[in-house]
Design a protein around this motif. Structure first.
Motif, PDB file in Angstrom:
ATOM      1  N   VAL A 297       4.734  -1.602  -8.092  1.00 43.21           N
ATOM      2  CA  VAL A 297       3.995  -2.864  -8.084  1.00 43.21           C
ATOM      3  C   VAL A 297       4.559  -3.788  -7.009  1.00 43.21           C
ATOM      4  O   VAL A 297       3.805  -4.401  -6.247  1.00 43.21           O
ATOM      5  N   LEU A 298       5.884  -3.882  -6.916  1.00 48.90           N
ATOM      6  CA  LEU A 298       6.498  -4.722  -5.883  1.00 48.90           C
ATOM      7  C   LEU A 298       6.138  -4.247  -4.474  1.00 48.90           C
ATOM      8  O   LEU A 298       5.860  -5.065  -3.594  1.00 48.90           O
TER       9      LEU A 298
ATOM     10  N   LEU B  72       3.449  -2.635  -3.602  1.00 44.95           N
ATOM     11  CA  LEU B  72       2.047  -2.984  -3.360  1.00 44.95           C
ATOM     12  C   LEU B  72       1.896  -4.468  -3.026  1.00 44.95           C
ATOM     13  O   LEU B  72       1.122  -4.830  -2.132  1.00 44.95           O
ATOM     14  N   VAL B  73       2.614  -5.320  -3.728  1.00 47.68           N
ATOM     15  CA  VAL B  73       2.569  -6.755  -3.442  1.00 47.68           C
ATOM     16  C   VAL B  73       3.058  -7.021  -2.020  1.00 47.68           C
ATOM     17  O   VAL B  73       2.440  -7.793  -1.271  1.00 47.68           O
ATOM     18  N   ILE B  74       4.168  -6.387  -1.643  1.00 44.74           N
ATOM     19  CA  ILE B  74       4.697  -6.558  -0.283  1.00 44.74           C
ATOM     20  C   ILE B  74       3.682  -6.064   0.745  1.00 44.74           C
ATOM     21  O   ILE B  74       3.389  -6.753   1.729  1.00 44.74           O
TER      22      ILE B  74
ATOM     23  N   PHE C  27       0.300  -5.489   0.514  1.00 46.39           N
ATOM     24  CA  PHE C  27      -0.934  -6.264   0.611  1.00 46.39           C
ATOM     25  C   PHE C  27      -0.665  -7.710   1.029  1.00 46.39           C
ATOM     26  O   PHE C  27      -1.497  -8.335   1.684  1.00 46.39           O
ATOM     27  N   GLY C  28       0.499  -8.249   0.669  1.00 41.85           N
ATOM     28  CA  GLY C  28       0.866  -9.583   1.131  1.00 41.85           C
ATOM     29  C   GLY C  28       0.929  -9.642   2.647  1.00 41.85           C
ATOM     30  O   GLY C  28       0.394 -10.565   3.276  1.00 41.85           O
TER      31      GLY C  28
ATOM     32  N   GLY D 168       3.613  -4.070   6.620  1.00 43.75           N
ATOM     33  CA  GLY D 168       3.611  -3.881   5.163  1.00 43.75           C
ATOM     34  C   GLY D 168       3.964  -2.464   4.764  1.00 43.75           C
ATOM     35  O   GLY D 168       4.740  -2.234   3.838  1.00 43.75           O
TER      36      GLY D 168
ATOM     37  N   TYR E  89      11.725   0.185   1.262  1.00 45.66           N
ATOM     38  CA  TYR E  89      12.142  -0.619   0.116  1.00 45.66           C
ATOM     39  C   TYR E  89      13.232   0.084  -0.702  1.00 45.66           C
ATOM     40  O   TYR E  89      14.316  -0.438  -0.888  1.00 45.66           O
TER      41      TYR E  89
END
Length: 171
Positions: free
Chosen positions: A28-29, A31-33, A35-36, A62, A69
């Protein structure tokens, strides 16, 4: 870096549920990174009239951050990722030494194979290993353990030391 206070035992590596939870949090993190970065660069590109160039750069940035990560955090943060820290587990070398960048890179590079068929390949490797190691863990000589070692003494020397402590308290 602290690593692990002793060589991990089978009980220390009994963390399959925590590994799944940590995997979900980390995904989830990532994906947030990802798409952010994409949306940020899309917005900048839209404002400047260079949408395609900035969107492409957002995808590259991204994707790069998401790919590195786990590798970076496990090597830098004593075997933790955010998900692993939340679930109280970490990656160490088989002998208890801290996870290095090289070991983290190797274990995460093979995540591509371990992740096949919704991680069925990784689960099969874990089921065939006493230390519950994925293919990446086996190649990198790493294990995923509880933050704190199990309390059960495993070696004869540890059992003797525990018995002598109990005798000294009983006296």
């Amino acid at each position: 870096m602290s690593g692990y206070p002793r060589e991990p035992t089978r009980e220390d590596t009994d963390v399959i549920g925590a590994r799944i939870g940590a995997q979900i949090i980390d995904n989830v993190l990532m994906l947030v990174i990802f798409f952010g970065a994409v949306f940020l660069y899309m917005a900048v590109g839209s404002a400047t009239g260079s949408e395609g160039v900035f969107t492409g750069f957002g995808f590259l940035l991204g994707g790069g951050v998401a790919l590195f990560y786990r590798f970076f955090l496990e090597g830098y943060w004593d075997g933790y990722t955010v998900g692993k820290k939340l679930f109280g587990i970490k990656v160490v070398k088989e002998d208890g030494r801290p996870c290095s960048y090289g070991a983290s890179f190797g274990r995460n590079l093979l995540r591509i194979i371990d992740g096949m068929f919704y991680f069925a390949v990784g689960f099969i490797f874990m089921a065939m290993s006493d230390e519950r190691q994925r293919l990446g863990d086996r190649v990198a000589n790493t294990v995923v353990v509880r933050e704190e070692p199990s309390r059960a003494p495993e070696t004869q020397r540890e059992r003797e030391m525990e018995a002598s402590r109990e005798l000294s308290f009983d006296s």
